[in-house]
Design a protein around this motif. Structure first.
Motif, PDB file in Angstrom:
ATOM      1  N   SER A 127       0.803  -1.222   0.000  1.00  0.00           N
ATOM      2  CA  SER A 127       0.000   0.000   0.000  1.00  0.00           C
ATOM      3  C   SER A 127       0.838   1.276   0.000  1.00  0.00           C
ATOM      4  CB  SER A 127      -0.918   0.011   1.233  1.00  0.00           C
ATOM      5  OG  SER A 127      -1.808  -1.072   1.195  1.00  0.00           O
ATOM      6  N   LEU A 128       2.151   1.146   0.129  1.00  0.00           N
ATOM      7  CA  LEU A 128       3.009   2.332   0.147  1.00  0.00           C
ATOM      8  C   LEU A 128       3.027   3.023  -1.212  1.00  0.00           C
ATOM      9  CD1 LEU A 128       6.143   0.987   2.051  1.00  0.00           C
ATOM     10  CD2 LEU A 128       4.408   2.540   2.941  1.00  0.00           C
ATOM     11  N   THR A 129       3.118   4.331  -1.179  1.00  0.00           N
ATOM     12  CA  THR A 129       3.342   5.068  -2.412  1.00  0.00           C
ATOM     13  C   THR A 129       4.818   4.934  -2.780  1.00  0.00           C
ATOM     14  OG1 THR A 129       3.930   7.118  -1.279  1.00  0.00           O
ATOM     15  CG2 THR A 129       1.585   6.789  -1.767  1.00  0.00           C
ATOM     16  N   ASP A 130       5.165   5.297  -4.002  1.00  0.00           N
ATOM     17  CA  ASP A 130       6.577   5.254  -4.403  1.00  0.00           C
ATOM     18  C   ASP A 130       7.428   6.118  -3.487  1.00  0.00           C
ATOM     19  OD1 ASP A 130       6.040   3.550  -6.491  1.00  0.00           O
ATOM     20  OD2 ASP A 130       6.053   5.114  -8.024  1.00  0.00           O
ATOM     21  N   LYS A 131       6.908   7.288  -3.138  1.00  0.00           N
ATOM     22  CA  LYS A 131       7.656   8.205  -2.272  1.00  0.00           C
ATOM     23  C   LYS A 131       7.869   7.590  -0.889  1.00  0.00           C
ATOM     24  CE  LYS A 131       7.643  12.918  -0.534  1.00  0.00           C
ATOM     25  NZ  LYS A 131       6.933  14.188  -0.476  1.00  0.00           N
ATOM     26  N   ASP A 132       6.812   6.976  -0.337  1.00  0.00           N
ATOM     27  CA  ASP A 132       6.935   6.315   0.968  1.00  0.00           C
ATOM     28  C   ASP A 132       7.960   5.196   0.912  1.00  0.00           C
ATOM     29  OD1 ASP A 132       4.923   7.871   2.069  1.00  0.00           O
ATOM     30  OD2 ASP A 132       3.363   6.373   1.745  1.00  0.00           O
ATOM     31  N   ALA A 133       7.891   4.374  -0.133  1.00  0.00           N
ATOM     32  CA  ALA A 133       8.804   3.234  -0.265  1.00  0.00           C
ATOM     33  C   ALA A 133      10.253   3.709  -0.330  1.00  0.00           C
ATOM     34  CB  ALA A 133       8.455   2.415  -1.502  1.00  0.00           C
ATOM     35  N   LYS A 134      10.501   4.767  -1.087  1.00  0.00           N
ATOM     36  CA  LYS A 134      11.862   5.304  -1.180  1.00  0.00           C
ATOM     37  C   LYS A 134      12.323   5.858   0.166  1.00  0.00           C
ATOM     38  CE  LYS A 134      11.593   6.344  -6.078  1.00  0.00           C
ATOM     39  NZ  LYS A 134      11.474   7.376  -7.109  1.00  0.00           N
ATOM     40  N   THR A 135      11.411   6.512   0.877  1.00  0.00           N
ATOM     41  CA  THR A 135      11.751   7.059   2.192  1.00  0.00           C
ATOM     42  C   THR A 135      12.127   5.943   3.158  1.00  0.00           C
ATOM     43  OG1 THR A 135      10.308   8.959   1.859  1.00  0.00           O
ATOM     44  CG2 THR A 135      10.884   8.416   4.137  1.00  0.00           C
ATOM     45  N   PHE A 136      11.331   4.869   3.200  1.00  0.00           N
ATOM     46  CA  PHE A 136      11.641   3.760   4.088  1.00  0.00           C
ATOM     47  C   PHE A 136      12.911   3.033   3.661  1.00  0.00           C
ATOM     48  CE2 PHE A 136       7.176   4.084   5.546  1.00  0.00           C
ATOM     49  CZ  PHE A 136       7.443   4.171   6.893  1.00  0.00           C
ATOM     50  N   GLU A 158       7.411  -3.732  10.828  1.00  0.00           N
ATOM     51  CA  GLU A 158       6.266  -4.185  11.604  1.00  0.00           C
ATOM     52  C   GLU A 158       5.485  -3.056  12.269  1.00  0.00           C
ATOM     53  OE1 GLU A 158       8.075  -6.972  14.268  1.00  0.00           O
ATOM     54  OE2 GLU A 158       7.887  -8.609  12.825  1.00  0.00           O
ATOM     55  N   LYS A 159       6.105  -1.922  12.482  1.00  0.00           N
ATOM     56  CA  LYS A 159       5.437  -0.843  13.207  1.00  0.00           C
ATOM     57  C   LYS A 159       5.300   0.431  12.378  1.00  0.00           C
ATOM     58  CE  LYS A 159       6.904  -2.620  17.658  1.00  0.00           C
ATOM     59  NZ  LYS A 159       7.727  -2.436  18.832  1.00  0.00           N
ATOM     60  N   GLN A 160       6.399   0.909  11.823  1.00  0.00           N
ATOM     61  CA  GLN A 160       6.366   2.209  11.176  1.00  0.00           C
ATOM     62  C   GLN A 160       5.625   2.211   9.848  1.00  0.00           C
ATOM     63  OE1 GLN A 160      10.318   3.849  11.151  1.00  0.00           O
ATOM     64  NE2 GLN A 160      10.580   3.540  13.329  1.00  0.00           N
ATOM     65  N   ILE A 161       5.861   1.201   9.017  1.00  0.00           N
ATOM     66  CA  ILE A 161       5.181   1.154   7.719  1.00  0.00           C
ATOM     67  C   ILE A 161       3.657   1.048   7.911  1.00  0.00           C
ATOM     68  CG2 ILE A 161       4.834  -0.230   5.624  1.00  0.00           C
ATOM     69  CD1 ILE A 161       7.880  -0.669   5.567  1.00  0.00           C
ATOM     70  N   PRO A 162       3.161   0.126   8.744  1.00  0.00           N
ATOM     71  CA  PRO A 162       1.706   0.078   8.937  1.00  0.00           C
ATOM     72  C   PRO A 162       1.126   1.388   9.484  1.00  0.00           C
ATOM     73  CG  PRO A 162       2.683  -1.952   9.698  1.00  0.00           C
ATOM     74  CD  PRO A 162       3.823  -1.010   9.389  1.00  0.00           C
ATOM     75  N   ARG A 163       1.866   2.085  10.334  1.00  0.00           N
ATOM     76  CA  ARG A 163       1.384   3.370  10.858  1.00  0.00           C
ATOM     77  C   ARG A 163       1.235   4.400   9.746  1.00  0.00           C
ATOM     78  NH1 ARG A 163       5.365   3.764  16.007  1.00  0.00           N
ATOM     79  NH2 ARG A 163       4.363   2.171  17.260  1.00  0.00           N
ATOM     80  N   VAL A 164       2.196   4.454   8.850  1.00  0.00           N
ATOM     81  CA  VAL A 164       2.136   5.404   7.737  1.00  0.00           C
ATOM     82  C   VAL A 164       0.939   5.094   6.839  1.00  0.00           C
ATOM     83  CG1 VAL A 164       3.303   6.129   5.604  1.00  0.00           C
ATOM     84  CG2 VAL A 164       4.565   6.018   7.749  1.00  0.00           C
ATOM     85  N   VAL A 165       0.765   3.817   6.529  1.00  0.00           N
ATOM     86  CA  VAL A 165      -0.349   3.408   5.666  1.00  0.00           C
ATOM     87  C   VAL A 165      -1.678   3.745   6.332  1.00  0.00           C
ATOM     88  CG1 VAL A 165      -1.502   1.414   4.637  1.00  0.00           C
ATOM     89  CG2 VAL A 165       0.980   1.653   4.455  1.00  0.00           C
ATOM     90  N   LYS A 166      -1.806   3.434   7.614  1.00  0.00           N
ATOM     91  CA  LYS A 166      -3.048   3.715   8.336  1.00  0.00           C
ATOM     92  C   LYS A 166      -3.308   5.220   8.411  1.00  0.00           C
ATOM     93  CE  LYS A 166      -5.555   2.727  12.567  1.00  0.00           C
ATOM     94  NZ  LYS A 166      -5.527   2.073  13.870  1.00  0.00           N
ATOM     95  N   ALA A 167      -2.292   5.997   8.680  1.00  0.00           N
ATOM     96  CA  ALA A 167      -2.457   7.451   8.744  1.00  0.00           C
ATOM     97  C   ALA A 167      -2.909   8.004   7.395  1.00  0.00           C
ATOM     98  CB  ALA A 167      -1.150   8.118   9.179  1.00  0.00           C
TER      99      ALA A 167
END
Length: 73
Positions: free
Chosen positions: A19-28, A55-64
């Protein structure tokens, strides 16, 4: 869905990553690279740090993002 120890299930983690955007994926990816590159911790701590991102940060970003999008409709 969180497991009893507070971790997110592997299936949920995979769905969050998808579910990450390209920008999110690059940031992570940059964040994980920085953790690995600047590592001075024992291997166990390094693995724990990277797992925490998945396990924690990626799901938080997606949920937000989902909550923000739901609120702007």
């Amino acid at each position: 869905m969180e497991e009893q120890d507070g971790r997110v299930s592997n299936d949920t983690t995979v769905e969050s990553i998808k579910s990450l955007t390209d920008k999110d994926a690059k940031t992570f990816l940059n964040l994980i690279y920085a953790v690995l590159k600047d590592n001075t911790s024992p291997k166990e701590q390094l693995i724990s740090n990277v797992l925490s991102i998945y396990e924690k940060q990626i799901p938080r970003v997606v949920k937000a993002r989902q909550n923000r999008n739901d609120g702007s409709s």
